[in-house]
Design a protein around this motif. Structure first.
Motif, PDB file in Angstrom:
ATOM      1  N   UNK A  23      24.729 -28.527 -14.193  1.00 40.74           N
ATOM      2  CA  UNK A  23      25.978 -29.279 -14.147  1.00 40.74           C
ATOM      3  C   UNK A  23      27.209 -28.398 -14.338  1.00 40.74           C
ATOM      4  N   UNK A  24      28.344 -28.937 -13.945  1.00 44.01           N
ATOM      5  CA  UNK A  24      29.657 -28.307 -14.125  1.00 44.01           C
ATOM      6  C   UNK A  24      29.901 -28.064 -15.608  1.00 44.01           C
ATOM      7  N   UNK A  25      30.573 -26.959 -15.921  1.00 47.40           N
ATOM      8  CA  UNK A  25      30.818 -26.579 -17.316  1.00 47.40           C
ATOM      9  C   UNK A  25      29.504 -26.454 -18.077  1.00 47.40           C
ATOM     10  N   UNK A  26      28.715 -25.498 -17.675  1.00 48.33           N
ATOM     11  CA  UNK A  26      27.383 -25.312 -18.266  1.00 48.33           C
ATOM     12  C   UNK A  26      27.459 -25.088 -19.768  1.00 48.33           C
ATOM     13  N   UNK A  27      26.535 -25.750 -20.483  1.00 48.42           N
ATOM     14  CA  UNK A  27      26.350 -25.484 -21.901  1.00 48.42           C
ATOM     15  C   UNK A  27      25.084 -24.647 -22.065  1.00 48.42           C
ATOM     16  N   UNK A  28      24.659 -24.436 -23.300  1.00 48.46           N
ATOM     17  CA  UNK A  28      23.506 -23.568 -23.536  1.00 48.46           C
ATOM     18  C   UNK A  28      22.224 -24.155 -22.961  1.00 48.46           C
ATOM     19  N   UNK A  29      22.106 -25.479 -22.954  1.00 52.32           N
ATOM     20  CA  UNK A  29      20.896 -26.083 -22.400  1.00 52.32           C
ATOM     21  C   UNK A  29      20.856 -25.948 -20.879  1.00 52.32           C
ATOM     22  N   UNK A  30      21.988 -26.173 -20.230  1.00 53.71           N
ATOM     23  CA  UNK A  30      22.048 -26.056 -18.767  1.00 53.71           C
ATOM     24  C   UNK A  30      21.763 -24.623 -18.324  1.00 53.71           C
ATOM     25  N   UNK A  31      22.472 -23.656 -18.925  1.00 53.35           N
ATOM     26  CA  UNK A  31      22.279 -22.264 -18.524  1.00 53.35           C
ATOM     27  C   UNK A  31      20.940 -21.735 -19.025  1.00 53.35           C
ATOM     28  N   UNK A  32      20.565 -22.100 -20.249  1.00 57.78           N
ATOM     29  CA  UNK A  32      19.301 -21.615 -20.803  1.00 57.78           C
ATOM     30  C   UNK A  32      18.103 -22.084 -20.006  1.00 57.78           C
ATOM     31  N   UNK A  33      18.084 -23.359 -19.630  1.00 66.98           N
ATOM     32  CA  UNK A  33      16.968 -23.867 -18.831  1.00 66.98           C
ATOM     33  C   UNK A  33      16.946 -23.219 -17.453  1.00 66.98           C
ATOM     34  N   UNK A  34      18.130 -23.008 -16.869  1.00 62.82           N
ATOM     35  CA  UNK A  34      18.205 -22.390 -15.545  1.00 62.82           C
ATOM     36  C   UNK A  34      17.680 -20.963 -15.560  1.00 62.82           C
ATOM     37  N   UNK A  35      18.105 -20.186 -16.559  1.00 64.88           N
ATOM     38  CA  UNK A  35      17.676 -18.783 -16.610  1.00 64.88           C
ATOM     39  C   UNK A  35      16.223 -18.652 -17.055  1.00 64.88           C
ATOM     40  N   UNK A  36      15.760 -19.538 -17.916  1.00 70.70           N
ATOM     41  CA  UNK A  36      14.341 -19.508 -18.291  1.00 70.70           C
ATOM     42  C   UNK A  36      13.469 -19.769 -17.069  1.00 70.70           C
ATOM     43  N   UNK A  37      13.843 -20.784 -16.282  1.00 72.86           N
ATOM     44  CA  UNK A  37      13.084 -21.083 -15.060  1.00 72.86           C
ATOM     45  C   UNK A  37      13.202 -19.940 -14.066  1.00 72.86           C
ATOM     46  N   UNK A  38      14.384 -19.336 -13.966  1.00 71.98           N
ATOM     47  CA  UNK A  38      14.583 -18.180 -13.089  1.00 71.98           C
ATOM     48  C   UNK A  38      13.617 -17.053 -13.435  1.00 71.98           C
ATOM     49  N   UNK A  39      13.554 -16.674 -14.709  1.00 75.41           N
ATOM     50  CA  UNK A  39      12.669 -15.578 -15.121  1.00 75.41           C
ATOM     51  C   UNK A  39      11.203 -15.911 -14.832  1.00 75.41           C
ATOM     52  N   UNK A  40      10.834 -17.154 -15.084  1.00 75.42           N
ATOM     53  CA  UNK A  40       9.452 -17.576 -14.839  1.00 75.42           C
ATOM     54  C   UNK A  40       9.113 -17.497 -13.352  1.00 75.42           C
ATOM     55  N   UNK A  41       9.979 -18.031 -12.504  1.00 76.41           N
ATOM     56  CA  UNK A  41       9.693 -18.062 -11.069  1.00 76.41           C
ATOM     57  C   UNK A  41       9.707 -16.660 -10.458  1.00 76.41           C
TER      58      UNK A  41
END
Length: 342
Positions: A23-41
């Motif tokens: 979502x717009x104006x990412x918080x720690x959950x938005x960015x953290x989940x995105x980057x965690x999934x990025x590293x995994x994939x």
């Protein structure tokens, strides 16, 4: 849910071009989940891009691979190319495309398979695959569960652990809110076993502000906080001029809405801010006062039982007036919710 996991397993069985967004104006959950999934994939051999609708706050830039995130407001061409090439788009920590603002039309028209992973209430039925779990503490916890369901717990390395912990920690208010369940504690225990140092993540998020943010906090708590004891409520409102005066950037007001809840007898808090020609609101509560319904009924918003957001097209003064009127409407409910906590 097992059927959904199996669908995702099949989609990820061979290397894919994947976009992950939030979502717009990412918080720690938005960015953290995105980057965690990025590293995994990436570890599984996929080609991934994390796309953010706008720039991220400075206090989240420490996250592993945050520098690789494409920002739609600054890198529109690169973002559009990544979406055009994508076969799969993971949509994290939002359940309505409007939450991505200007990015929304490009996501909606993409022919890629769109996978929702989110913990907010009332998801749109516009996604091809959806994992929506409002009972979970955070989207980061759902990503952790998904990796486990895909039988890949052993692939969770320290970078993934740090990102997951950041989102779960902040979305539970340092594990104080009612969404702090046994499952999130079990996740954290597992992450610590894998080498996570919780104190370092906490310091990176909470001990990384500039002096101006602390002075701004002092100013608003002294001069801008309105208390309404008869409604067990508080309102803080700040203008664009005040944000500019203290040089407060996007994301640096995160968490301020929680401060009034530390006052005895206050169970509802609203934070109003004026930025980019719109009025944004954050609502928080204790106990059973449902700020998701409050936001939906009065301010075109929504979220969770104890945490939600809304918006207004009126002035700050009129928005404060509207919140006061909504508090009057809910006086009996607020009183009962307060008594239930005693």
């Amino acid at each position: 849910m097992n059927k959904i996991v199996e669908e995702i397993r099949v989609l990820l069985s061979s290397p894919q071009n994947i976009v992950i967004t939030h979502h717009y104006n990412a918080d720690a959950d938005a960015l953290g989940s995105s980057l965690a999934l990025f590293h995994y994939l990436v570890s599984r051999g996929h080609k991934c891009s994390v796309v953010s609708p706008n720039s991220m706050p400075d206090f989240l830039q420490w996250m592993p691979a945050a520098y690789k995130v494409l920002k739609f407001d600054d890198q529109k061409n690169e973002v559009v190319k990544a979406i055009d090439k994508a076969k799969i788009i993971f949509c994290l920590d939002f359940n309505n495309f409007s939450r991505t603002k200007g990015l929304a039309p490009y996501l909606q028209k993409s022919s890629a398979k769109k996978i929702l992973i989110d913990h907010h209430l009332n998801p749109e039925k516009t996604f091809d695959i959806g994992i929506s779990k409002p009972s979970k503490s955070s989207t980061c916890e759902i990503i952790y569960d998904l990796i486990n369901d895909l039988d890949d717990n052993g692939m969770i390395h320290i970078d993934i652990a740090q990102c997951l912990y950041a989102g779960a920690m902040t979305d539970t208010g340092n594990f104080r809110f009612s969404n702090t369940t046994s499952s999130v504690h079990l996740m954290v225990a597992d992450l610590i076993k894998k080498g996570l140092n919780p104190s370092l993540v906490s310091q990176a998020i909470f001990d990384n502000y500039q002096e101006n943010r602390l002075r701004f906090l002092g100013y608003i708590l002294t001069d801008k906080m309105l208390l309404f004891p008869e409604y067990h409520s508080a309102i803080i409102a700040v203008s664009q001029e005040e944000l500019n005066r203290y040089k407060i950037n996007n994301g640096e007001t995160e968490g301020i809405v929680n401060y009034p809840l530390s006052i005895k007898n206050i169970i509802f808090s609203a934070f109003i801010s004026e930025r980019d020609n719109e009025i944004r609101m954050s609502f928080r509560s204790k106990g059973d006062f449902n700020v998701n319904l409050f936001a939906r009924n009065y301010f075109n918003g929504g979220g969770h039982l104890n945490a939600s957001g809304g918006r207004s097209e009126e002035s700050i003064a009129d928005t404060i007036k509207n919140i006061k009127e909504a508090l009057i409407d809910n006086k009996k409910i607020l009183k009962q919710c307060y008594l239930d906590l005693q």
